[in-house]
Design a protein around this motif. Structure first.
Motif, PDB file in Angstrom:
ATOM      1  N   TRP A  63      -1.028   5.121  10.521  1.00  0.00           N
ATOM      2  CA  TRP A  63       0.150   5.520   9.734  1.00  0.00           C
ATOM      3  C   TRP A  63      -0.157   6.756   8.901  1.00  0.00           C
ATOM      4  O   TRP A  63       0.653   7.691   8.835  1.00  0.00           O
ATOM      5  CB  TRP A  63       0.584   4.378   8.834  1.00  0.00           C
ATOM      6  CG  TRP A  63       1.790   4.696   7.990  1.00  0.00           C
ATOM      7  CD1 TRP A  63       3.104   4.503   8.318  1.00  0.00           C
ATOM      8  CD2 TRP A  63       1.784   5.298   6.687  1.00  0.00           C
ATOM      9  NE1 TRP A  63       3.924   4.937   7.312  1.00  0.00           N
ATOM     10  CE2 TRP A  63       3.141   5.436   6.288  1.00  0.00           C
ATOM     11  CE3 TRP A  63       0.781   5.735   5.829  1.00  0.00           C
ATOM     12  CZ2 TRP A  63       3.503   5.993   5.069  1.00  0.00           C
ATOM     13  CZ3 TRP A  63       1.143   6.287   4.604  1.00  0.00           C
ATOM     14  CH2 TRP A  63       2.481   6.410   4.226  1.00  0.00           C
ATOM     15  N   LEU A  78       3.419  -0.945   5.962  1.00  0.00           N
ATOM     16  CA  LEU A  78       2.058  -1.176   5.472  1.00  0.00           C
ATOM     17  C   LEU A  78       1.940  -2.461   4.653  1.00  0.00           C
ATOM     18  O   LEU A  78       0.842  -2.812   4.218  1.00  0.00           O
ATOM     19  CB  LEU A  78       1.587   0.007   4.616  1.00  0.00           C
ATOM     20  CG  LEU A  78       1.465   1.345   5.334  1.00  0.00           C
ATOM     21  CD1 LEU A  78       0.860   2.382   4.399  1.00  0.00           C
ATOM     22  CD2 LEU A  78       0.614   1.214   6.598  1.00  0.00           C
ATOM     23  N   SER A 104      -1.428   0.582  12.337  1.00  0.00           N
ATOM     24  CA  SER A 104      -2.620   0.433  11.518  1.00  0.00           C
ATOM     25  C   SER A 104      -2.465   1.347  10.312  1.00  0.00           C
ATOM     26  O   SER A 104      -1.698   2.311  10.339  1.00  0.00           O
ATOM     27  CB  SER A 104      -3.886   0.802  12.298  1.00  0.00           C
ATOM     28  OG  SER A 104      -3.896   2.175  12.625  1.00  0.00           O
ATOM     29  N   GLN A 105      -3.189   1.071   9.251  1.00  0.00           N
ATOM     30  CA  GLN A 105      -3.116   1.916   8.060  1.00  0.00           C
ATOM     31  C   GLN A 105      -3.601   3.328   8.365  1.00  0.00           C
ATOM     32  O   GLN A 105      -2.971   4.316   7.971  1.00  0.00           O
ATOM     33  CB  GLN A 105      -3.944   1.300   6.930  1.00  0.00           C
ATOM     34  CG  GLN A 105      -3.358   0.023   6.369  1.00  0.00           C
ATOM     35  CD  GLN A 105      -4.155  -0.490   5.178  1.00  0.00           C
ATOM     36  OE1 GLN A 105      -5.244  -0.011   4.884  1.00  0.00           O
ATOM     37  NE2 GLN A 105      -3.610  -1.478   4.489  1.00  0.00           N
ATOM     38  N   LEU A 111      -4.600   6.743   0.680  1.00  0.00           N
ATOM     39  CA  LEU A 111      -3.897   5.458   0.768  1.00  0.00           C
ATOM     40  C   LEU A 111      -4.649   4.414  -0.053  1.00  0.00           C
ATOM     41  O   LEU A 111      -5.853   4.212   0.131  1.00  0.00           O
ATOM     42  CB  LEU A 111      -3.820   5.008   2.230  1.00  0.00           C
ATOM     43  CG  LEU A 111      -2.966   3.782   2.535  1.00  0.00           C
ATOM     44  CD1 LEU A 111      -1.502   4.069   2.282  1.00  0.00           C
ATOM     45  CD2 LEU A 111      -3.176   3.347   3.986  1.00  0.00           C
ATOM     46  N   PHE A 127       0.844  -1.183   0.000  1.00  0.00           N
ATOM     47  CA  PHE A 127       0.000   0.000   0.000  1.00  0.00           C
ATOM     48  C   PHE A 127       0.886   1.243   0.000  1.00  0.00           C
ATOM     49  O   PHE A 127       1.988   1.225   0.550  1.00  0.00           O
ATOM     50  CB  PHE A 127      -0.898   0.053   1.248  1.00  0.00           C
ATOM     51  CG  PHE A 127      -1.868  -1.083   1.363  1.00  0.00           C
ATOM     52  CD1 PHE A 127      -3.195  -0.919   1.003  1.00  0.00           C
ATOM     53  CD2 PHE A 127      -1.464  -2.331   1.838  1.00  0.00           C
ATOM     54  CE1 PHE A 127      -4.102  -1.962   1.112  1.00  0.00           C
ATOM     55  CE2 PHE A 127      -2.361  -3.388   1.951  1.00  0.00           C
ATOM     56  CZ  PHE A 127      -3.677  -3.194   1.583  1.00  0.00           C
TER      57      PHE A 127
END
Length: 301
Positions: free
Chosen positions: A207, A263, A203-204, A241, A171
């Motif tokens: 981040w 990620l 976590s996405q 993202l 990602f």
């Protein structure tokens, strides 16, 4: 009645025998109730009904456990044989149903989007009809809620499952071409389409929020679903993202940063060990080949 250490036909109910077998294997009402997805009172009523039919108690209630009585031990082998026969019947039913029903694959939104991009390949290779269930819920393979599960990183360790790692899934941040000329420094005031806010790290979403703060950008909206964020990026609403395999395929988008290692996630394929229908096996093999062919694009390399 009891005959030669076995279960008599009489008026015995298979569900009562199944309750006895699960309780004997678990050693507790609580564990058996969880395995059968019953409430403990319902399980207790089924055991009592079987005990009444057989004419005596099947378990001694000891502190913290149940122990089979002589009667319980005498019928256990017969109950186990019935359980094996029922499992064999279910497997045969699965194989027969697979000839008429689609193979159900459950996956996250990101992986489902990748599968959709290559749906024609999967259909051509397998000859099977497919149902792709895009959900975060952990559908139960043993209960036939799905035939194949593709999951990111968190893989269950319990259950009669076969697990195979398919590859990495990268990602990174993408933006519409021309949104900015330079992404090397601070992004003061640059609009960002974020994910739902969370305090969880790593976590996405965490981040992305930390990166936005550090670079001086600003979150103008938070969108929970991948298709919404992809559409917002295409329309120039801000950087966001995305999975590399989707973002890199969009000619209107550019990468803002290289895919961060933090990620990257592993995709695992899970299938129940006893789901041996030819159609399911064909889809498993096709998914393995699909991820292998696109390994570099999936990882963002």
């Amino acid at each position: 009645m009891i005959d030669d250490g076995g279960l008599g036909s009489g008026d015995l109910d298979w569900e009562d025998i199944r309750a006895f077998l699960a309780t004997a294997r678990c050693g507790s009402l609580t564990g058996a109730a969880q395995r059968l997805r019953l409430s403990p009172p319902t399980l207790g009523r089924r055991l009592k009904r079987l005990e009444d039919a057989l004419g005596g108690p099947l378990f001694d209630r000891l502190p913290n456990r149940l122990e089979l009585t002589a009667l319980g031990r005498s019928v256990l082998d017969s109950a186990a044989a019935m359980g094996d026969a029922a499992a064999a019947f279910a497997r045969n039913a699965d194989r027969l149903a697979a000839t008429a029903q689609p193979v159900r694959v459950t996956a996250t939104t990101s992986v489902s989007a990748f599968l959709t991009l290559h749906l024609a390949e999967l259909l051509a290779e397998t000859g099977a009809d497919l149902t792709i269930l895009s959900t975060r819920s952990a559908l139960n393979l043993a209960q036939r809620e799905a035939d194949i599960a593709l999951r990111m990183d968190r893989v269950p360790v319990e259950g009669d499952l076969v697990t195979r790692r398919l590859g990495g899934f990268g990602f990174t941040l993408y933006a519409m071409r021309g949104l900015r000329d330079d992404w090397s420094g601070r992004w003061d005031g640059t609009p960002v389409v974020g994910l739902p806010e969370t305090r969880r790290r790593p976590s996405q979403s965490g981040w992305l929020d930390d990166t936005v703060r550090d670079r001086g950008a600003r979150i103008v909206a938070r969108l929970s679903e991948l298709p919404m964020r992809l559409d917002a990026a295409r329309r120039g609403m801000g950087l966001t993202l995305l999975p590399c395999v989707l973002g890199d395929a969009e000619p209107t988008l550019v990468r803002v940063v290289d895919p961060p290692a933090a990620l990257s996630e592993d995709v695992h394929l899970l299938v129940h060990r006893r789901r041996d229908a030819p159609a399911v096996a064909a889809v498993v093999d096709a998914l393995v080949r699909l991820f292998r062919r696109h390994a570099e694009a999936l990882a963002g390399e």
